[in-house]
Write a protein that holds these residues in place. Sequence first.
Motif, PDB file in Angstrom:
ATOM      1  N   GLU A   1       0.828  -1.205   0.000  1.00 29.37           N
ATOM      2  CA  GLU A   1       0.000   0.000   0.000  1.00 29.37           C
ATOM      3  C   GLU A   1       0.864   1.256   0.000  1.00 29.37           C
ATOM      4  O   GLU A   1       0.552   2.243  -0.692  1.00 29.37           O
ATOM      5  CB  GLU A   1      -0.911  -0.006   1.238  1.00 29.37           C
ATOM      6  CG  GLU A   1      -2.007  -1.066   1.194  1.00 29.37           C
ATOM      7  CD  GLU A   1      -2.662  -1.265   2.550  1.00 29.37           C
ATOM      8  OE1 GLU A   1      -2.261  -0.545   3.506  1.00 29.37           O
ATOM      9  OE2 GLU A   1      -3.547  -2.132   2.662  1.00 29.37           O
ATOM     10  N   LEU A   2       1.957   1.240   0.770  1.00 27.36           N
ATOM     11  CA  LEU A   2       2.829   2.413   0.841  1.00 27.36           C
ATOM     12  C   LEU A   2       3.521   2.654  -0.498  1.00 27.36           C
ATOM     13  O   LEU A   2       3.621   3.804  -0.952  1.00 27.36           O
ATOM     14  CB  LEU A   2       3.860   2.234   1.961  1.00 27.36           C
ATOM     15  CG  LEU A   2       4.810   3.408   2.218  1.00 27.36           C
ATOM     16  CD1 LEU A   2       4.036   4.701   2.472  1.00 27.36           C
ATOM     17  CD2 LEU A   2       5.741   3.096   3.389  1.00 27.36           C
ATOM     18  N   VAL A   3       3.981   1.592  -1.134  1.00 27.40           N
ATOM     19  CA  VAL A   3       4.618   1.742  -2.450  1.00 27.40           C
ATOM     20  C   VAL A   3       3.630   2.350  -3.441  1.00 27.40           C
ATOM     21  O   VAL A   3       3.970   3.258  -4.206  1.00 27.40           O
ATOM     22  CB  VAL A   3       5.142   0.385  -2.951  1.00 27.40           C
ATOM     23  CG1 VAL A   3       5.532   0.465  -4.430  1.00 27.40           C
ATOM     24  CG2 VAL A   3       6.337  -0.064  -2.115  1.00 27.40           C
ATOM     25  N   THR A   4       2.387   1.876  -3.413  1.00 27.29           N
ATOM     26  CA  THR A   4       1.370   2.416  -4.311  1.00 27.29           C
ATOM     27  C   THR A   4       1.097   3.884  -4.015  1.00 27.29           C
ATOM     28  O   THR A   4       1.014   4.724  -4.927  1.00 27.29           O
ATOM     29  CB  THR A   4       0.067   1.603  -4.190  1.00 27.29           C
ATOM     30  OG1 THR A   4       0.326   0.254  -4.590  1.00 27.29           O
ATOM     31  CG2 THR A   4      -1.026   2.189  -5.074  1.00 27.29           C
ATOM     32  N   ARG A   5       0.974   4.222  -2.742  1.00 28.05           N
ATOM     33  CA  ARG A   5       0.679   5.611  -2.363  1.00 28.05           C
ATOM     34  C   ARG A   5       1.827   6.534  -2.764  1.00 28.05           C
ATOM     35  O   ARG A   5       1.612   7.642  -3.279  1.00 28.05           O
ATOM     36  CB  ARG A   5       0.426   5.702  -0.856  1.00 28.05           C
ATOM     37  CG  ARG A   5      -0.035   7.082  -0.405  1.00 28.05           C
ATOM     38  CD  ARG A   5      -0.548   7.066   1.016  1.00 28.05           C
ATOM     39  NE  ARG A   5       0.496   6.844   1.982  1.00 28.05           N
ATOM     40  CZ  ARG A   5       1.278   7.801   2.477  1.00 28.05           C
ATOM     41  NH1 ARG A   5       1.131   9.062   2.060  1.00 28.05           N
ATOM     42  NH2 ARG A   5       2.192   7.540   3.387  1.00 28.05           N
ATOM     43  N   LEU A   6       3.063   6.082  -2.550  1.00 33.95           N
ATOM     44  CA  LEU A   6       4.217   6.902  -2.904  1.00 33.95           C
ATOM     45  C   LEU A   6       4.330   7.075  -4.415  1.00 33.95           C
ATOM     46  O   LEU A   6       4.712   8.143  -4.903  1.00 33.95           O
ATOM     47  CB  LEU A   6       5.492   6.277  -2.338  1.00 33.95           C
ATOM     48  CG  LEU A   6       5.582   6.265  -0.806  1.00 33.95           C
ATOM     49  CD1 LEU A   6       6.752   5.410  -0.343  1.00 33.95           C
ATOM     50  CD2 LEU A   6       5.710   7.677  -0.252  1.00 33.95           C
ATOM     51  N   THR A   7       3.982   6.044  -5.149  1.00 30.90           N
ATOM     52  CA  THR A   7       3.973   6.145  -6.611  1.00 30.90           C
ATOM     53  C   THR A   7       2.955   7.190  -7.055  1.00 30.90           C
ATOM     54  O   THR A   7       3.231   8.012  -7.936  1.00 30.90           O
ATOM     55  CB  THR A   7       3.659   4.783  -7.239  1.00 30.90           C
ATOM     56  OG1 THR A   7       4.652   3.830  -6.829  1.00 30.90           O
ATOM     57  CG2 THR A   7       3.643   4.876  -8.760  1.00 30.90           C
ATOM     58  N   ASP A   8       1.791   7.183  -6.437  1.00 36.56           N
ATOM     59  CA  ASP A   8       0.765   8.177  -6.758  1.00 36.56           C
ATOM     60  C   ASP A   8       1.234   9.594  -6.428  1.00 36.56           C
ATOM     61  O   ASP A   8       0.817  10.566  -7.074  1.00 36.56           O
ATOM     62  CB  ASP A   8      -0.533   7.872  -6.007  1.00 36.56           C
ATOM     63  CG  ASP A   8      -1.216   6.599  -6.504  1.00 36.56           C
ATOM     64  OD1 ASP A   8      -0.900   6.153  -7.630  1.00 36.56           O
ATOM     65  OD2 ASP A   8      -2.057   6.052  -5.749  1.00 36.56           O
ATOM     66  N   LEU A   9       2.110   9.718  -5.428  1.00 37.91           N
ATOM     67  CA  LEU A   9       2.631  11.031  -5.036  1.00 37.91           C
ATOM     68  C   LEU A   9       3.761  11.512  -5.946  1.00 37.91           C
ATOM     69  O   LEU A   9       4.162  12.671  -5.872  1.00 37.91           O
ATOM     70  CB  LEU A   9       3.133  10.988  -3.591  1.00 37.91           C
ATOM     71  CG  LEU A   9       2.084  10.869  -2.487  1.00 37.91           C
ATOM     72  CD1 LEU A   9       2.741  10.618  -1.138  1.00 37.91           C
ATOM     73  CD2 LEU A   9       1.209  12.113  -2.433  1.00 37.91           C
ATOM     74  N   GLY A  10       4.289  10.596  -6.776  1.00 37.78           N
ATOM     75  CA  GLY A  10       5.343  11.009  -7.702  1.00 37.78           C
ATOM     76  C   GLY A  10       6.644  10.242  -7.592  1.00 37.78           C
ATOM     77  O   GLY A  10       7.597  10.542  -8.317  1.00 37.78           O
ATOM     78  N   ALA A  11       6.734   9.263  -6.705  1.00 33.26           N
ATOM     79  CA  ALA A  11       7.939   8.442  -6.607  1.00 33.26           C
ATOM     80  C   ALA A  11       7.989   7.453  -7.767  1.00 33.26           C
ATOM     81  O   ALA A  11       6.964   7.103  -8.356  1.00 33.26           O
ATOM     82  CB  ALA A  11       7.969   7.697  -5.277  1.00 33.26           C
TER      83      ALA A  11
END
Length: 245
Positions: A84-94
């Motif tokens: 979930e964190l990887v997905t959220r960070l990807t959505d933020l621009g990572a």
Amino acid sequence: MATRLVQINMKARDDSALGGFWAEALGWGISSEGPGVTNLEPEGFVYPDPVAVCVDLIVSPEPKTVKNRVHVDLATTSAAHQAELVTRLTDLGATPADIGQGDVPWTVMADPEGNEFCVLDPRPLHRDTGPIAAVVVDCADPRAMARFWGEAMDWAVHEVTDDRALLRSAKDVGPYLQFLRTPGVKTGWNRVHLDVRPYPGDDLAAEAARLRALGATAIDLSPDEVPWTVLADPEGNEFCLLTPG
């Protein structure tokens, strides 16, 4: 006399935008002490406190050209939380990052300006660190780094091997400081560095002299005049000795 790690300092082309990313990533508050500076710390935090190592982003026109020698590892509580964190960070621009890590249980990513960081697999060691599990410093000799930083700060040395050294605050709270044996040599100034602070009532000049006696070297920033002292550890990693407080 002693110091403690209070924050990491990260250069940024756009400190406000990058600060926004990291504030969302960590769930922290965001503020600014002046133009070109963005400060991140937990909501309700009273600085300094070992429960968190804060993040200061400082605007700099210098481009990122090599892998950072200092990065953060983010903690997770379960495999689902990690995903979930990887997905959220990807959505933020990572974005995903390949630094030659191969098949590992953690996820290596880069923030919107290319600064590498890791989203760790869940580990009991990091169950109480907060969102930052560790501040990681690449080095050639973890044992030598543990000797220097174990004397430079009042942080306790938890583990020392040929491959890594782990330190944590004297109160056994907050993130770890990890020195990780890594191939390659340091080139240029570190884009991310450590900031340490003496305790109230300590003498800045005396503390700087103590650190030099332990093996640190002074860095001359003239003609710039700043109230802190810039030093480098025995492997040449720059760090700032802030005013006592």
